[in-house]
Design a protein around this motif. Sequence first.
Motif, mmCIF file in Angstrom:
data_model
loop_
_atom_site.group_PDB
_atom_site.id
_atom_site.type_symbol
_atom_site.label_atom_id
_atom_site.label_comp_id
_atom_site.label_asym_id
_atom_site.label_seq_id
_atom_site.Cartn_x
_atom_site.Cartn_y
_atom_site.Cartn_z
ATOM 1 N N ILE A 132 0.493 -1.330 -0.196
ATOM 2 C CA ILE A 132 -0.289 0.237 0.156
ATOM 3 C C ILE A 132 0.935 1.199 0.222
ATOM 4 C CG2 ILE A 132 -1.459 1.032 1.384
ATOM 5 C CD1 ILE A 132 -2.433 -1.348 2.511
ATOM 6 N N GLU A 133 0.374 2.219 -0.740
ATOM 7 C CA GLU A 133 1.767 3.192 -1.371
ATOM 8 C C GLU A 133 1.162 4.834 -0.329
ATOM 9 O OE1 GLU A 133 1.684 4.015 -4.862
ATOM 10 O OE2 GLU A 133 4.013 3.442 -4.973
ATOM 11 N N VAL A 134 1.224 4.963 0.778
ATOM 12 C CA VAL A 134 1.237 5.934 1.804
ATOM 13 C C VAL A 134 1.654 6.884 1.447
ATOM 14 C CG1 VAL A 134 0.528 6.906 3.954
ATOM 15 C CG2 VAL A 134 -0.157 4.152 3.171
ATOM 16 N N VAL A 135 1.529 8.498 1.296
ATOM 17 C CA VAL A 135 2.117 9.676 1.216
ATOM 18 C C VAL A 135 2.518 10.100 2.434
ATOM 19 C CG1 VAL A 135 2.491 9.711 -1.004
ATOM 20 C CG2 VAL A 135 0.746 10.849 -0.395
ATOM 21 N N CYS A 136 3.118 11.260 3.127
ATOM 22 C CA CYS A 136 3.684 11.705 4.260
ATOM 23 C C CYS A 136 3.634 13.477 3.715
ATOM 24 C CB CYS A 136 3.064 11.453 5.935
ATOM 25 S SG CYS A 136 5.336 10.616 5.441
ATOM 26 N N ALA A 137 3.663 14.546 4.829
ATOM 27 C CA ALA A 137 3.976 15.427 4.501
ATOM 28 C C ALA A 137 4.889 16.274 5.612
ATOM 29 C CB ALA A 137 2.470 16.822 3.963
ATOM 30 N N ILE A 138 5.948 16.569 5.731
ATOM 31 C CA ILE A 138 6.712 17.145 6.738
ATOM 32 C C ILE A 138 6.864 18.643 5.963
ATOM 33 C CG2 ILE A 138 9.485 17.108 7.512
ATOM 34 C CD1 ILE A 138 9.767 14.400 6.350
ATOM 35 N N THR A 173 1.948 -4.312 4.030
ATOM 36 C CA THR A 173 3.214 -3.596 4.368
ATOM 37 C C THR A 173 2.590 -2.226 2.977
ATOM 38 O OG1 THR A 173 4.354 -5.743 4.197
ATOM 39 C CG2 THR A 173 5.874 -3.823 3.816
ATOM 40 N N ILE A 174 3.099 -1.532 4.024
ATOM 41 C CA ILE A 174 3.151 0.296 3.683
ATOM 42 C C ILE A 174 4.483 0.551 3.238
ATOM 43 C CG2 ILE A 174 0.842 0.237 4.837
ATOM 44 C CD1 ILE A 174 3.397 2.700 6.582
ATOM 45 N N VAL A 175 4.119 1.463 2.095
ATOM 46 C CA VAL A 175 5.254 2.201 1.283
ATOM 47 C C VAL A 175 5.208 3.734 2.178
ATOM 48 C CG1 VAL A 175 7.298 2.602 -0.272
ATOM 49 C CG2 VAL A 175 6.131 0.324 0.293
ATOM 50 N N LEU A 176 5.984 4.049 2.621
ATOM 51 C CA LEU A 176 5.330 5.108 3.480
ATOM 52 C C LEU A 176 6.139 6.138 2.748
ATOM 53 C CD1 LEU A 176 3.899 7.175 5.063
ATOM 54 C CD2 LEU A 176 5.179 7.132 7.132
ATOM 55 N N ILE A 177 6.140 7.540 1.875
ATOM 56 C CA ILE A 177 6.471 8.255 0.497
ATOM 57 C C ILE A 177 6.534 10.116 1.088
ATOM 58 C CG2 ILE A 177 7.107 9.038 -1.696
ATOM 59 C CD1 ILE A 177 5.587 6.645 -2.061
ATOM 60 N N PRO A 178 7.981 10.439 1.945
ATOM 61 C CA PRO A 178 7.687 11.372 2.732
ATOM 62 C C PRO A 178 8.055 12.744 1.599
ATOM 63 C CG PRO A 178 9.451 10.131 3.032
ATOM 64 C CD PRO A 178 8.999 9.482 2.708
ATOM 65 N N TYR A 179 7.365 12.905 1.593
ATOM 66 C CA TYR A 179 7.825 14.772 0.933
ATOM 67 C C TYR A 179 7.914 16.223 2.244
ATOM 68 C CZ TYR A 179 7.074 13.017 -3.405
ATOM 69 O OH TYR A 179 6.649 12.367 -5.234
ATOM 70 N N LEU A 180 9.074 16.759 2.124
ATOM 71 C CA LEU A 180 8.962 18.151 2.025
ATOM 72 C C LEU A 180 7.794 18.976 1.844
ATOM 73 C CD1 LEU A 180 13.105 18.617 2.658
ATOM 74 C CD2 LEU A 180 11.337 17.810 4.589
ATOM 75 N N SER A 181 6.931 19.719 2.250
ATOM 76 C CA SER A 181 6.082 20.149 1.978
ATOM 77 C C SER A 181 6.935 22.079 2.434
ATOM 78 C CB SER A 181 5.234 19.245 2.045
ATOM 79 O OG SER A 181 4.741 18.442 1.953
ATOM 80 N N HIS A 182 6.140 22.409 2.071
ATOM 81 C CA HIS A 182 5.353 24.627 2.550
ATOM 82 C C HIS A 182 3.932 24.319 2.691
ATOM 83 C CE1 HIS A 182 9.264 25.915 0.290
ATOM 84 N NE2 HIS A 182 8.976 25.258 -0.468
ATOM 85 N N TYR A 183 3.979 24.871 3.967
ATOM 86 C CA TYR A 183 2.313 25.108 4.581
ATOM 87 C C TYR A 183 2.523 26.304 3.435
ATOM 88 C CZ TYR A 183 -1.281 27.020 7.478
ATOM 89 O OH TYR A 183 -2.281 27.601 7.916
#
Length: 131
Positions: free
Chosen positions: A2-8, A76-86
């Motif tokens: 499962i592909e999951v994206v997350c924002a930093i 199983t997940i694949v967590l894909i992080p992105y630096l992100s602007h608010y």
Amino acid sequence: MIEVVCAIVEQHGRVLLTQRSEQMRESMLWEFPGGKLEAGETEHQGLVREIKEELGIDVQPYHRLDPVQHPYPNHTIVLIPYLSHYNGGVISLLEHRAYRWATPDELADFNWCPADVLIVEAYLELVKNRG
């Protein structure tokens, strides 16, 4: 898988963290906000949509960090992080219990979801290398 994206989400030297609610799996643990990609979505599109749906704010992903694979009992997940602007909006907790803007030095003080631990470490290394 499962592909999951997350924002930093970065703002003024701090990053946005969310605490999972009592009704969610891994309740009460902290994470970088995000969610599952939908069919046909790019990672950027999915991340912008998820953050808007969960928190009511606008973000702009700008730098992809290395994904992390994390096994759970049934998937199983694949967590894909992105630096992100608010990019604006007022945070509304539509799914989470709490949120916090934390400095990099404070990140070790939180009880993180297991999948986010390696991302926290990678982010701290990135911050250290920025100087």
